[in-house]
Write a protein that holds these residues in place. Structure first.
Motif, mmCIF file in Angstrom:
data_model
loop_
_atom_site.group_PDB
_atom_site.id
_atom_site.type_symbol
_atom_site.label_atom_id
_atom_site.label_comp_id
_atom_site.label_asym_id
_atom_site.label_seq_id
_atom_site.Cartn_x
_atom_site.Cartn_y
_atom_site.Cartn_z
ATOM 1 N N VAL A 143 57.919 47.615 53.537
ATOM 2 C CA VAL A 143 57.850 46.276 54.129
ATOM 3 C C VAL A 143 56.419 45.770 53.991
ATOM 4 O O VAL A 143 55.476 46.464 54.347
ATOM 5 C CB VAL A 143 58.266 46.327 55.613
ATOM 6 N N PRO A 144 56.243 44.571 53.445
ATOM 7 C CA PRO A 144 54.883 44.032 53.288
ATOM 8 C C PRO A 144 54.146 43.992 54.620
ATOM 9 O O PRO A 144 54.713 43.632 55.640
ATOM 10 C CB PRO A 144 55.113 42.626 52.746
ATOM 11 N N PRO A 145 52.861 44.358 54.595
ATOM 12 C CA PRO A 145 52.087 44.390 55.840
ATOM 13 C C PRO A 145 51.690 43.016 56.369
ATOM 14 O O PRO A 145 51.320 42.898 57.513
ATOM 15 C CB PRO A 145 50.844 45.196 55.462
ATOM 16 N N VAL A 146 51.764 41.975 55.543
ATOM 17 C CA VAL A 146 51.380 40.623 55.961
ATOM 18 C C VAL A 146 52.414 39.651 55.407
ATOM 19 O O VAL A 146 52.776 39.726 54.235
ATOM 20 C CB VAL A 146 49.980 40.239 55.427
ATOM 21 N N THR A 168 45.854 41.006 50.983
ATOM 22 C CA THR A 168 46.908 41.985 51.257
ATOM 23 C C THR A 168 48.273 41.384 50.951
ATOM 24 O O THR A 168 49.124 42.021 50.324
ATOM 25 C CB THR A 168 46.835 42.455 52.724
ATOM 26 N N PHE A 169 48.477 40.158 51.379
ATOM 27 C CA PHE A 169 49.726 39.425 51.111
ATOM 28 C C PHE A 169 49.955 39.327 49.604
ATOM 29 O O PHE A 169 51.014 39.684 49.091
ATOM 30 C CB PHE A 169 49.606 38.034 51.745
ATOM 31 N N GLU A 170 48.948 38.872 48.904
ATOM 32 C CA GLU A 170 49.042 38.646 47.466
ATOM 33 C C GLU A 170 49.215 39.964 46.697
ATOM 34 O O GLU A 170 50.054 40.076 45.807
ATOM 35 C CB GLU A 170 47.778 37.921 47.007
ATOM 36 N N GLU A 171 48.427 40.964 47.027
ATOM 37 C CA GLU A 171 48.456 42.234 46.319
ATOM 38 C C GLU A 171 49.718 43.035 46.601
ATOM 39 O O GLU A 171 50.063 43.933 45.848
ATOM 40 C CB GLU A 171 47.216 43.075 46.650
ATOM 41 N N GLY A 205 52.517 41.810 46.333
ATOM 42 C CA GLY A 205 53.531 41.216 45.468
ATOM 43 C C GLY A 205 54.147 39.934 45.988
ATOM 44 O O GLY A 205 55.111 39.440 45.409
ATOM 45 N N GLN A 206 53.621 39.395 47.042
ATOM 46 C CA GLN A 206 54.181 38.174 47.608
ATOM 47 C C GLN A 206 53.428 36.949 47.097
ATOM 48 O O GLN A 206 52.309 37.051 46.619
ATOM 49 C CB GLN A 206 54.081 38.215 49.132
ATOM 50 N N LYS A 207 54.087 35.811 47.209
ATOM 51 C CA LYS A 207 53.469 34.535 46.848
ATOM 52 C C LYS A 207 53.744 33.542 47.956
ATOM 53 O O LYS A 207 54.797 33.580 48.585
ATOM 54 C CB LYS A 207 54.052 34.011 45.535
ATOM 55 N N ASP A 219 56.372 27.742 47.358
ATOM 56 C CA ASP A 219 56.037 26.668 46.426
ATOM 57 C C ASP A 219 56.481 25.329 47.016
ATOM 58 O O ASP A 219 57.346 24.641 46.483
ATOM 59 C CB ASP A 219 56.695 26.911 45.071
ATOM 60 N N ASP A 220 55.886 25.010 48.149
ATOM 61 C CA ASP A 220 56.151 23.735 48.811
ATOM 62 C C ASP A 220 54.833 23.253 49.416
ATOM 63 O O ASP A 220 53.793 23.875 49.213
ATOM 64 C CB ASP A 220 57.249 23.882 49.881
ATOM 65 N N GLN A 221 54.889 22.152 50.122
ATOM 66 C CA GLN A 221 53.662 21.588 50.674
ATOM 67 C C GLN A 221 52.959 22.575 51.604
ATOM 68 O O GLN A 221 51.736 22.731 51.546
ATOM 69 C CB GLN A 221 53.943 20.280 51.408
ATOM 70 N N GLU A 222 53.713 23.267 52.446
ATOM 71 C CA GLU A 222 53.093 24.221 53.378
ATOM 72 C C GLU A 222 52.331 25.312 52.624
ATOM 73 O O GLU A 222 51.192 25.638 52.964
ATOM 74 C CB GLU A 222 54.144 24.859 54.281
ATOM 75 N N GLY A 223 52.941 25.873 51.595
ATOM 76 C CA GLY A 223 52.285 26.922 50.817
ATOM 77 C C GLY A 223 51.038 26.428 50.113
ATOM 78 O O GLY A 223 50.009 27.109 50.095
ATOM 79 N N ARG A 224 51.110 25.227 49.545
ATOM 80 C CA ARG A 224 49.945 24.677 48.844
ATOM 81 C C ARG A 224 48.806 24.348 49.810
ATOM 82 O O ARG A 224 47.637 24.583 49.515
ATOM 83 C CB ARG A 224 50.358 23.453 48.030
ATOM 84 N N VAL A 225 49.147 23.808 50.982
ATOM 85 C CA VAL A 225 48.126 23.502 51.986
ATOM 86 C C VAL A 225 47.454 24.796 52.454
ATOM 87 O O VAL A 225 46.224 24.862 52.564
ATOM 88 C CB VAL A 225 48.743 22.729 53.185
ATOM 89 N N MET A 226 48.247 25.830 52.706
ATOM 90 C CA MET A 226 47.679 27.109 53.138
ATOM 91 C C MET A 226 46.729 27.669 52.082
ATOM 92 O O MET A 226 45.635 28.138 52.411
ATOM 93 C CB MET A 226 48.792 28.125 53.421
ATOM 94 N N LEU A 227 47.134 27.616 50.830
ATOM 95 C CA LEU A 227 46.285 28.142 49.766
ATOM 96 C C LEU A 227 44.955 27.384 49.708
ATOM 97 O O LEU A 227 43.890 27.992 49.603
ATOM 98 C CB LEU A 227 47.005 28.062 48.415
ATOM 99 N N ASN A 228 45.011 26.074 49.817
ATOM 100 C CA ASN A 228 43.776 25.278 49.824
ATOM 101 C C ASN A 228 42.906 25.603 51.027
ATOM 102 O O ASN A 228 41.687 25.697 50.913
ATOM 103 C CB ASN A 228 44.096 23.792 49.779
ATOM 104 N N GLN A 229 43.514 25.778 52.198
ATOM 105 C CA GLN A 229 42.746 26.124 53.390
ATOM 106 C C GLN A 229 42.054 27.473 53.219
ATOM 107 O O GLN A 229 40.878 27.620 53.544
ATOM 108 C CB GLN A 229 43.665 26.170 54.619
ATOM 109 N N ILE A 230 42.787 28.441 52.696
ATOM 110 C CA ILE A 230 42.222 29.777 52.507
ATOM 111 C C ILE A 230 41.063 29.725 51.519
ATOM 112 O O ILE A 230 39.996 30.289 51.767
ATOM 113 C CB ILE A 230 43.315 30.761 52.037
#
Length: 120
Positions: A30-33, A66-69, A71-73, A76-87
């Motif tokens: 189970v992914p840790p994050v 940790t999330f990315e490594e 294997g998760q992404k 692909d919606d506004q929430e995901g894109r906003v989070m990526l920009n914030q990070i």
């Protein structure tokens, strides 16, 4: 009385076979994050009185790696894109790329030890 012992023994052996069978299957850990975990961390940081403090931003970056490594992404919606920009914005200018790469390598090794097959 004699019939109970063989039945108990048969049940015990059956349980042992099931446990060994389940353990031998290659279940993905189970992914840790999760994306929701990231959202909570970002929201807490956004509502913090001291957004310039590097430590919480660094923890978010580690959680994202940790999330990315694992294997998760991000979705692909506004929430995901906003989070990526914030990070990206919260950390990119304050920590040298070499240090971020080192953090990512450490996380990759930790995930390997947990049974994940991190991307290279």
């Amino acid at each position: 009385m004699n019939k109970i012992i063989p039945i108990s023994l048969a049940v015990g052996i059956s349980i042992l076979i099931v446990v060994i069978g389940v353990n031998s299957l290659n279940f993905e850990p189970v992914p840790p994050v999760s994306q929701q975990d990231l959202r909570i961390m970002i929201d807490e940081w956004m509502n913090s009185s001291d957004r310039n403090d590097l430590e919480p931003r660094l923890e978010i970056m580690k959680a994202y790696y940790t999330f990315e490594e694992s294997g998760q992404k991000l979705s692909d919606d506004q929430e995901g894109r906003v989070m990526l920009n914030q990070i990206r914005k919260m950390i990119s200018f304050d920590i040298p790329k070499m240090e971020l790469d080192q953090i990512k390598a450490e996380i990759r090794n930790d995930l390997r030890e947990m049974g994940f097959n991190p991307k290279e």
